[in-house]
Design an enzyme around this catalytic site. Structure first.
Site, mmCIF file in Angstrom:
data_model
loop_
_atom_site.group_PDB
_atom_site.id
_atom_site.type_symbol
_atom_site.label_atom_id
_atom_site.label_comp_id
_atom_site.label_asym_id
_atom_site.label_seq_id
_atom_site.Cartn_x
_atom_site.Cartn_y
_atom_site.Cartn_z
ATOM 1 N N CYS A 279 22.310 27.470 -38.169
ATOM 2 C CA CYS A 279 21.776 26.808 -36.975
ATOM 3 C C CYS A 279 20.699 25.814 -37.372
ATOM 4 C CB CYS A 279 21.235 27.837 -35.989
ATOM 5 S SG CYS A 279 22.552 28.689 -35.076
ATOM 6 N N CYS B 84 20.050 35.859 -35.256
ATOM 7 C CA CYS B 84 19.606 34.501 -34.949
ATOM 8 C C CYS B 84 19.316 34.366 -33.462
ATOM 9 C CB CYS B 84 20.693 33.506 -35.369
ATOM 10 S SG CYS B 84 20.320 31.811 -34.911
ATOM 11 N N CYS C 11 22.108 31.462 -32.104
ATOM 12 C CA CYS C 11 23.552 31.703 -32.045
ATOM 13 C C CYS C 11 23.914 33.173 -31.872
ATOM 14 C CB CYS C 11 24.249 31.149 -33.293
ATOM 15 S SG CYS C 11 23.939 32.107 -34.797
ATOM 16 N N CYS D 28 18.891 31.243 -37.741
ATOM 17 C CA CYS D 28 19.642 31.434 -38.977
ATOM 18 C C CYS D 28 19.843 30.103 -39.714
ATOM 19 C CB CYS D 28 20.990 32.088 -38.685
ATOM 20 S SG CYS D 28 22.191 30.970 -37.924
ATOM 21 N N ASP E 272 75.864 30.205 -3.022
ATOM 22 C CA ASP E 272 75.726 31.481 -2.322
ATOM 23 C C ASP E 272 76.340 32.620 -3.132
ATOM 24 O OD1 ASP E 272 76.342 30.062 0.982
ATOM 25 O OD2 ASP E 272 74.505 30.229 -0.214
#
Lengths: 529, 181
Positions: free
Chosen positions: A24, A109, A112, A21, A344
């Site tokens: 990228c 793509c 990616c 793509c 306690d």
């Protein structure tokens, strides 16, 4: 301004032809400023095609297609029809010659897997933000964390090898570090979109986290060859379902030789049929802390719920009486109660009370004015006469350290009602008033020996003050070092605390009542009520 | 020794009665009247003590010395436990000897554990001052502290007598002696 230059053309063409793509492609050409990535996908695709066309070079969409020709609209349509028939994508051509897509789904793509295609665009971010708003959290900033499937690392590596080879032919000098990381580019694009949609800034230190996890089931096995070649990188970890974690895959990719990689994984990576799936979109808020001091007026109230074999032995507890209100108001999932020591069930806490801090886990509401906190304190105090709180305030995680410091280092004062087996007179107890800084050795009391290590602890009784009651009773006020077992100091615990009141007075003594008069820790800061 | 009700002059039960249940083993190892009293805390820890009817606690008996060396290789004094889970402790079975008591009249008595579990500690105070054992057998004069296994904490009392059962045995003994005398 289109970010690619002449020298990027070969790499860009190679990547586009193999199914990568535009964004990228930018990454692998070292485009390291944000603006180009933020442009809409369709626009980027058009610009890229224009850029690659200017040399009148052939543009090949699909390697298996007929021989390259000069692209004209009609041919483009034919090509695209071909692709569609092969199931390679859902492309279509609109009138002005630009490529548009149905539902923004172009070819997926091969690097990616759609992350920098549809998953970084406004529509998806809007979807995430809708979920964030529906979750009901109150926040003024956020940190966005995203998790990608590990096989993306393998594809990135394959694309890098491809690009490296191509650049070698042209003697270009882009190094591995010049390639922009997928996650970085993703955040460049998405952070401003989040901020705009939700109206708050992204801040890495924010306590409110929005997390998105992606998966790609189709290519899960892309990593498996690494397991065979570098088995020592993949140790089965206890909590993880898959042994192919991002870290392990990274490690293996760094180790594997290029030749071995090429044998096992296609370079360029093949085109997948579908984009990533969104595994989860989650929101969570980091814990907030509320501190204060509590008084305990009941002699039948435990600190924490007393449950044996699923059966509650005593109603309620200090921590529940305080925390339940906070859980509601802060809309938190759960709480962790801690205090500077504890007493306690049958011991009261008087005076200024004992410091405590409550961690509220995953609170949905976190902003309160000091007036609102004061009202919350009043609400708690009105709801029970067994406990009362004061100095209620929001504190940081670091502040808790002060409280725990108090547990080990600070003194406490007590008052005890003591019984003696022999009859006593006023003068018989006066000598106790004169004893200062008495050292005692306490073996781990029998009553806690089942859950504590056996040891001898030396402790100091700083001073004592006696008040005669009658022939067999007197009140003892004492100030002691932190960690002193008072009851055992009185009755001696089978002679395992020495000296003890009984041994000092040479008779048998027992403790009938105990109150904590003060816990000498000056935290949290006192507030004027 | 005749069992008598515990004094409640203070209006509240004693330390032992508040936290412990008394269990008994009579004629331990077949020796007549060598009765042991096991104080079982609500947290399952057991304190081994002598029962009131034990010969050592009868008037006229003087203790010469007490020894925790129960065999050539084993001294209960060498018992060392570490950590929350009490590792390294000597493991005791019901008949395991805890100590030997030597009296001035030449009599020798062995005190047994009566419960299975890890030995936490033996009482060193009675080594230095044996009379404590006779003066306060149920508190300062205890013999040893034993921690039974968690899974066995209920079952260890199966072989032991309740306070009531023990008192019945003692009464029977007294009646038997008076009958024969």
């Amino acid at each position: 301004m289109f970010p690619l230059t002449e020298e990027n053309k070969h790499v860009a063409r190679l990547l586009l032809n193999t199914g990568t793509c535009p964004r990228c492609i930018f990454r692998f050409c070292g485009v390291d400023f944000h603006a180009p990535y933020k442009l809409p996908y369709e626009e980027l695709l058009n610009e890229l095609w224009k850029f690659l066309e200017t040399e009148k070079d052939e543009l090949i969409l699909e390697v298996t297609n007929p021989p390259p020709k000069k692209i004209r609209l009609q041919e483009l349509e034919d090509r695209i029809d071909n692709l569609n028939q092969n199931g390679e994508g859902r492309l279509s051509v609109i009138e002005d010659g630009s490529i548009a897509s149905k539902n923004s789904n172009l070819y997926v793509c091969n690097v990616c897997l759609g992350i920098l295609q549809e998953f970084c665009e406004k529509d998806f971010i809007k979807k995430v933000c809708q979920k964030v708003e529906a979750s009901g959290f109150e926040f003024t900033n956020l940190v966005f964390s995203v998790s990608f499937p590990p096989q993306l690392l393998v594809r990135e590596h394959a694309a890098w090898l491809l690009v490296k080879q191509e650049m070698g032919k042209q003697s270009l000098s882009l190094g591995r570090n010049d390639i922009v990381q997928l996650k970085e580019a993703y955040k460049w694009i998405t952070h401003p979109l989040f901020s705009e949609e939700l109206g708050v800034p992204i801040d890495g230190k924010s306590l409110f986290e929005v997390s998105v996890v992606f998966a790609h089931p189709e290519t899960v096995e892309d990593c498996h060859f690494l397991g065979a070649i570098c088995p020592d990188c993949f140790k089965p970890a206890k909590n993880k379902q898959s042994v192919f974690t991002r870290m392990a895959v990274m490690k293996a990719l760094n180790k594997i030789k290029e030749e071995d990689f090429h044998k096992q994984f296609p370079c360029p990576p093949n085109s997948p049929k579908a984009v990533c799936t969104v595994l989860e979109i989650e929101c969570a808020h980091g814990a907030v802390f509320v501190a204060g001091r509590y008084n305990k007026y009941s002699r039948s109230l435990p600190q924490t719920p007393w449950i044996i074999d699923g059966e509650r032995k005593l109603e309620s507890s200090v921590e529940e009486l305080i925390s339940d209100h906070l859980l509601t108001v802060f809309k938190a999932e759960s709480f962790n109660f801690s205090s500077s020591g504890r007493e306690d069930v049958d011991v009261r806490t008087l005076g200024n009370g004992r410091p405590f801090a409550i961690e509220l886990v995953n609170p949905h509401r976190v902003h309160f004015t000091s007036q609102e906190i004061k009202e919350l304190q009043q609400k708690i105090n009105k709801s029970s006469n067994k406990i009362q709180v004061r100095d209620l305030q929001l504190v940081t995680r670091e502040a808790i350290g002060h409280m725990k410091e108090g547990e080990e280092e600070k003194t406490k004062t007590y008052s005890a009602l003591i019984w003696t087996n022999k009859a006593i007179q006023k003068k018989d107890i006066e000598f106790l008033n004169d004893i200062k800084d008495l050292k005692i050795d306490q073996k781990t009391p029998l009553r806690v020996l089942h859950r504590r290590p056996l040891a001898v602890r030396t402790r100091v009784i700083h001073f004592m003050e006696t008040h005669y009651v009658d022939a067999h009773h007197f009140r003892l006020y004492l100030k002691t070092q932190a960690g002193t077992y008072i009851k055992e100091f009185v009755h001696g615990d089978f002679g395992r605390t020495k000296p003890n009141i009984g041994s000092l007075m040479n008779m048998t003594a027992d403790i009938l009542e105990l109150d904590v008069e003060s816990v000498d820790v000056d935290w949290p800061p006192a507030l004027d009520d | 020794w005749i069992p008598s009700p515990k004094p409640l002059s203070r209006g509240v039960p004693s330390l032992v009665d508040r936290y412990f249940t008394r269990w008994y083993k009579a004629d331990v190892k077949g020796k007549p009247c060598e009765d042991h009293c096991i104080l079982q805390h609500s947290n399952r820890i057991c304190v081994i003590t002598l029962a009131g009817s034990h010969p050592v606690l009868q008037s006229g008996k003087t203790i010469k010395s007490i020894s925790y060396q129960i065999s050539t290789n084993c001294s209960r004094l060498q018992n060392k436990v570490s950590g929350k889970f009490k590792r390294g402790a000597q493991f005791l079975t019901e008949l395991a000897p805890l100590c030997k008591i030597y009296c001035s009249d030449g009599e020798e008595y062995t005190i047994s554990s009566c419960v299975r579990g890890r030995l936490m500690e033996v009482n060193e105070n009675i080594l230095h001052k044996p009379s404590i054992l006779q003066e306060k057998p149920s508190t300062e004069g205890y013999i040893a502290v034993v921690l039974p296994k968690f899974e066995e904490s209920k079952s260890i009392t199966e072989g032991l007598l309740t306070q009531k059962q023990y008192e019945e045995i003692v009464v029977k003994r007294i009646n038997a002696t008076t009958a024969t005398s």
